[in-house]
Scaffold this active site. Structure first.
Site, PDB file in Angstrom:
ATOM      1  CG  PHE A 115       4.627  -6.130  -2.151  1.00  0.00           C
ATOM      2  CD1 PHE A 115       5.628  -5.400  -3.026  1.00  0.00           C
ATOM      3  CD2 PHE A 115       3.301  -4.345  -2.877  1.00  0.00           C
ATOM      4  CE1 PHE A 115       5.840  -4.174  -3.366  1.00  0.00           C
ATOM      5  CE2 PHE A 115       3.654  -3.430  -3.319  1.00  0.00           C
ATOM      6  CZ  PHE A 115       5.473  -3.444  -3.965  1.00  0.00           C
ATOM      7  CG  ASP A 159      -0.795  -3.840   2.429  1.00  0.00           C
ATOM      8  OD1 ASP A 159      -1.733  -3.692   1.855  1.00  0.00           O
ATOM      9  OD2 ASP A 159       0.407  -4.181   2.536  1.00  0.00           O
ATOM     10  CE  LYS A 219      -1.369  -2.425  -5.445  1.00  0.00           C
ATOM     11  NZ  LYS A 219      -1.136  -2.810  -4.782  1.00  0.00           N
TER      12      LYS A 219
END
Ligand SMILES: *Cc1c(COP(=O)(O)O)cnc(C)c1O
Length: 399
Positions: free
Chosen positions: A128, A213, A242
């Site tokens: 993702f 990522d 995040k």
């Protein structure tokens, strides 16, 4: 009816305050937060140091523009560079924008070196990378791509774990390999160290860029500053978000000097990315993370969580199919539907957790948890399992 897009299957639950690992709903009920806004609230809720930094920053300049020098951004960038493989970074407001910057940086590096046809990136199933058009193409999940026109060209996918399959996809069009060192959304799978090293070796052998990522698994979550540090390799480009703002929208794309040097004026930009307010908070979050012993304690709590989850698995082998993840990005593959279990934890145990792909319960506590918090959380999961076992339907099944 809500005035908002129906893009989320939202719970009606709303929170009005938080302290540490606890969130309080509008009626004052405390919830144990092992969700952290999906791995964002790295310092829990209401961290005094960061709140004070925000208050001080609010009295100064919130926003100028990247056409001016932003001292807070220069400082945060330098600190990220000093503590990682990177030599340069670009600030964004989100993870998906950090991925966009990573993709553009990789492609532009080869363009500037006279190889404009090398734009293809090898990525992985179960990954993702966010929701922009570039990121959904990179993620390759058909259900996120459907209905949005032709997918951005230039991505090929294979299952993680098989180096020969990766090498078979390399062609004269390939510019890089993109991977999450621990897949979050897809099912909390930590990539084996040997696989990560193998990808680095393939990139070196074929002159490709390794793009990581670390939006979810980075920023301390696995007990190191970044998850790739466990495998002893370094990437060429890395997306971060995040935890970096601990709740304030902030992201970054980090790169080596060699790769970043083609990103000259005019190639990329962002109005908000790295504004004074965001970077003042980013610096305060980093102060907390880089305090002596902080990451060691996260590592220790990750090991304690793993130990307690192993005990849980031994007690409830009929519920716990598999334990996954790394550090405080932990997954429990369940035998019964995970979405129902998330609701059960929330409604009956007042504990927040998140589902992930492959029927995995994802535990993402704030990095500041104590072992007592872990024991409380594992106790709540055990209580939910026991309640399920005591229900008439379960008795009927075992009769
Ligand atoms: C959350 C996430 C993203 C996207 O971040 P946004 O801030 O939602 O755009 C990208 N990659 C990974 C691994 C993520 O977990």
């Amino acid at each position: 009816m809500s005035a908002l897009y129906g893009t989320y299957a939202r719970s009606e639950l709303a929170f009005e305050r938080g302290k540490g690992v606890r969130l309080f709903s509008q009626d004052g009920t405390p919830y144990l937060d092992f969700h952290s806004g999906i791995a964002v609230n790295a310092l829990g809720h209401g961290d005094e140091y960061v709140v004070n930094a925000l208050k001080a920053a609010a009295e100064r300049v919130w926003h100028t523009s990247n056409v001016f020098t932003i001292p807070e951004q220069e400082k945060l960038g330098q600190r990220l560079v000093d503590n990682t493989f990177a030599d340069a970074c670009f600030f964004t407001n989100s993870g998906t924008e950090a991925i966009e910057c990573a993709i553009k940086t990789a492609r532009h590096h080869f363009f500037a070196n006279g190889q404009p046809d090398r734009y293809e990136i090898i990525a992985f199933t179960g990954s993702f990378h966010g929701r922009t058009l570039g990121a959904i193409a990179a993620g390759g999940n058909p259900s996120y791509l459907e209905g949005f026109g032709p997918a951005l060209e230039g991505f090929v996918h294979t299952a993680p774990g098989d180096l020969a399959a990766v090498e078979a996809l390399i062609s004269d069009k390939t510019c890089g390999i993109l991977i999450e060192p621990v897949q979050g959304e897809g099912g909390v799978s930590a990539m084996p160290v040997e696989f990560m090293r193998g990808l680095r070796a393939l990139c070196d052998k074929h002159g490709l860029l390794l793009i990581l990522d670390e939006v979810q698994c980075g920023y301390g979550r696995t007990g190191r500053f970044f998850a790739h540090e466990w495998s002893g390799i370094t990437p060429d480009i890395m997306a971060v978000a995040k935890g970096i703002g601990a709740g304030f929208p902030l992201g970054a794309c980090l790169a080596t000097a060699e790769v970043a040097k083609s990103m000259v004026p005019g190639t990329h930009g962002s109005t908000y990315g790295g504004n004074p307010l965001a970077c003042a908070i980013g610096n305060a979050v980093l102060d907390r993370l880089m305090a002596p012993g902080f990451l060691d304690e996260v590592d220790r709590m990750g090991q304690r969580l793993a130990w307690h989850l192993q005990q849980l698995q031994q007690r409830f082998p009929h519920h716990v199919v598999e334990l996954r993840g790394k550090g405080l990005l932990a997954g429990i593959k369940l035998a019964t539907p995970v979405k129902d279990f998330v609701l059960r934890l929330r409604n009956d145990q007042h504990m927040l957790a998140q589902s992930a792909g492959d029927n995995v319960l994802r535990l993402l506590p704030p990095l500041v948890i104590t072992e007592a918090d872990i024991e409380e959380a594992v106790g709540k999961i055990a209580a939910a399992f026991e309640a399920m076992d005591a229900e008439p339907s379960a008795q009927a099944r075992s009769a």
